[in-house]
Enzyme design. Structure first.
Site, PDB file in Angstrom:
ATOM      1  CB  SER A 142      32.770  30.082 -28.520  1.00 30.97           C
ATOM      2  OG  SER A 142      33.665  30.550 -29.519  1.00 30.97           O
ATOM      3  CE1 TYR A 157      35.186  25.425 -27.912  1.00 31.02           C
ATOM      4  CE2 TYR A 157      35.075  26.985 -29.719  1.00 31.02           C
ATOM      5  CZ  TYR A 157      35.236  26.727 -28.378  1.00 31.02           C
ATOM      6  OH  TYR A 157      35.441  27.763 -27.497  1.00 31.02           O
TER       7      TYR A 157
HETATM    8  P1  NAP Z   1      41.518  27.040 -20.292  1.00 32.76           P
HETATM    9  O1  NAP Z   1      42.454  28.067 -19.741  1.00 32.76           O
HETATM   10  O2  NAP Z   1      42.054  25.811 -20.892  1.00 32.76           O
HETATM   11  O3  NAP Z   1      40.506  26.668 -19.139  1.00 32.76           O
HETATM   12  C1  NAP Z   1      39.578  25.633 -19.294  1.00 32.76           C
HETATM   13  C2  NAP Z   1      39.059  25.305 -17.920  1.00 32.76           C
HETATM   14  O4  NAP Z   1      38.038  24.319 -18.027  1.00 32.76           O
HETATM   15  C3  NAP Z   1      40.147  24.767 -17.028  1.00 32.76           C
HETATM   16  O5  NAP Z   1      39.973  25.301 -15.743  1.00 32.76           O
HETATM   17  C4  NAP Z   1      39.881  23.268 -17.033  1.00 32.76           C
HETATM   18  O6  NAP Z   1      40.297  22.759 -15.797  1.00 32.76           O
HETATM   19  C5  NAP Z   1      38.361  23.222 -17.167  1.00 32.76           C
HETATM   20  N1  NAP Z   1      37.853  22.010 -17.774  1.00 32.76           N
HETATM   21  C6  NAP Z   1      38.014  21.590 -19.057  1.00 32.76           C
HETATM   22  N2  NAP Z   1      37.400  20.413 -19.245  1.00 32.76           N
HETATM   23  C7  NAP Z   1      36.853  20.079 -18.047  1.00 32.76           C
HETATM   24  C8  NAP Z   1      36.090  18.968 -17.599  1.00 32.76           C
HETATM   25  N3  NAP Z   1      35.762  17.957 -18.432  1.00 32.76           N
HETATM   26  N4  NAP Z   1      35.666  18.950 -16.311  1.00 32.76           N
HETATM   27  C9  NAP Z   1      35.992  19.948 -15.469  1.00 32.76           C
HETATM   28  N5  NAP Z   1      36.704  21.031 -15.842  1.00 32.76           N
HETATM   29  C10 NAP Z   1      37.135  21.090 -17.113  1.00 32.76           C
HETATM   30  O7  NAP Z   1      40.561  27.675 -21.390  1.00 32.76           O
HETATM   31  P2  NAP Z   1      39.746  29.060 -21.492  1.00 32.76           P
HETATM   32  O8  NAP Z   1      40.155  29.667 -22.759  1.00 32.76           O
HETATM   33  O9  NAP Z   1      39.781  29.824 -20.237  1.00 32.76           O
HETATM   34  O10 NAP Z   1      38.284  28.447 -21.738  1.00 32.76           O
HETATM   35  C11 NAP Z   1      37.205  28.636 -20.844  1.00 32.76           C
HETATM   36  C12 NAP Z   1      35.922  28.622 -21.655  1.00 32.76           C
HETATM   37  O11 NAP Z   1      35.926  29.732 -22.563  1.00 32.76           O
HETATM   38  C13 NAP Z   1      35.713  27.375 -22.503  1.00 32.76           C
HETATM   39  O12 NAP Z   1      34.373  26.954 -22.424  1.00 32.76           O
HETATM   40  C14 NAP Z   1      36.043  27.871 -23.905  1.00 32.76           C
HETATM   41  O13 NAP Z   1      35.368  27.116 -24.917  1.00 32.76           O
HETATM   42  C15 NAP Z   1      35.526  29.283 -23.833  1.00 32.76           C
HETATM   43  N6  NAP Z   1      36.084  30.177 -24.855  1.00 32.76           N
HETATM   44  C16 NAP Z   1      37.444  30.387 -24.935  1.00 32.76           C
HETATM   45  C17 NAP Z   1      37.929  31.222 -25.919  1.00 32.76           C
HETATM   46  C18 NAP Z   1      39.417  31.485 -26.074  1.00 32.76           C
HETATM   47  O14 NAP Z   1      39.832  32.010 -27.114  1.00 32.76           O
HETATM   48  N7  NAP Z   1      40.243  31.194 -25.068  1.00 32.76           N
HETATM   49  C19 NAP Z   1      37.056  31.850 -26.816  1.00 32.76           C
HETATM   50  C20 NAP Z   1      35.690  31.627 -26.706  1.00 32.76           C
HETATM   51  C21 NAP Z   1      35.215  30.781 -25.715  1.00 32.76           C
HETATM   52  P3  NAP Z   1      41.027  21.366 -15.570  1.00 32.76           P
HETATM   53  O15 NAP Z   1      41.934  21.145 -16.735  1.00 32.76           O
HETATM   54  O16 NAP Z   1      41.740  21.561 -14.268  1.00 32.76           O
HETATM   55  O17 NAP Z   1      39.913  20.389 -15.464  1.00 32.76           O
END
Ligand code: NAP
Length: 252
Positions: A142, A157
């Protein structure tokens, strides 16, 4: 097609950026091995890919579990004959708040899901990649791991994501000569469930922090991951690749 015939693990494929990456990588010719905890949405993404001529396998589990990281690699090898790369994307923001009020459990939840999971993923994936002398690992970090920018309550985080960048650089240095590339992706705010997609006021506030005055859509981050996994990035390793609508320019 960018990933024709390659087999790629994608964690966090039930939602958000991981789901967009699963659909994009499959459309670009990859055999995809999908992971997440929730069975129904994960099965739905795999079904969508398989029904449209793609190749997807899936396995539910928790990325904090060493056996799960190993099982995803085994599934790739058993189903598709090997492993060419991984987008280690699953992660969580966790509970936000000042460190003085944070429990050790809350800290460990975030470090476990983001940083320890990255270590476990690499540990499980590297033997398969080193065996074939070629491969690409991408961690989804991130922009917060690079410059917190004054955002409040992000200690766990930010520490986990900064740790992922350090891990990326060490792994890249250790395995570059053996043909395995390791890079980190640093997205800015992205419209996903974790990114607040159901909260218009929050989305507007986050959008306005970005010089582009908008957040990314998940497909834009998936495109950057595709680049890092494909041979187009063949001279990149150890790179924290920022894809953040100018957020870090504003912050630094
Ligand atoms: P999201 O829609 O909530 O997706 C998160 C995914 O991770 C879900 O598929 C969830 O699946 C899985 N997950 C979470 N904890 C887990 C665990 N302990 N074991 C297995 N699977 C797990 O969020 P997103 O925004 O797409 O985030 C994806 C990545 O991008 C993350 O690493 C986040 O930090 C990073 N990111 C996001 C943003 C943003 O603004 N959205 C910005 C920078 C970085 P289940 O719930 O089915 O397990």
């Amino acid at each position: 097609m960018e990933l024709s015939g390659k087999t790629v693990i994608i964690t966090g494929a039930s939602s958000g950026i991981g789901k967009a990456a699963a659909l994009l990588f499959a459309a670009e010719g990859a055999n995809v091995v999908l992971g997440a905890r929730r069975a129904a949405p994960l099965e739905s993404v795999a079904g969508q890919i398989n029904q449209t001529g793609g190749h997807a396998a899936f396995l539910c589990g928790d990325v904090r579990d060493e056996g799960y990281a190993e099982a995803l690699v085994a599934l790739a090898v058993e189903t598709f004959g090997g492993l060419d790369g991984a987008f280690n994307n699953a992660g969580t923001v966790g509970d936000l708040g000042p460190v003085a009020d944070m429990t050790l459990g809350a800290w460990n939840d975030v470090i476990g899901a983001n940083l320890t999971s990255a270590f476990l993923a690499a540990k499980a994936q590297l033997p398969a990649l080193l065996k074939q002398g070629k491969g690409s690992i991408v961690f989804n970090a991130s922009f917060v791991g690079f410059s917190n920018g004054g955002l409040p309550g992000m200690a766990a985080y930010a520490a986990s994501k900064a740790g992922m960048i350090g891990l990326t650089q060490s792994l890249a240095s250790d395995h570059a000569a053996a043909g395995v590339r390791v890079n980190a992706l640093l997205p800015g705010g992205t419209i996903t469930p974790a990114g607040g997609e159901d909260n218009p006021e929050f989305l507007e506030m986050i959008a306005n922090l970005h010089p582009m005055r908008r957040m990314a859509v998940a497909e834009e981050i998936a495109q950057a991951a595709l680049f890092l996994l494909s041979d187009r990035s063949s001279f990149m390793t150890g790179s924290p690749m920022i894809v953040d609508g100018g957020m870090s320019v504003r912050l630094l």
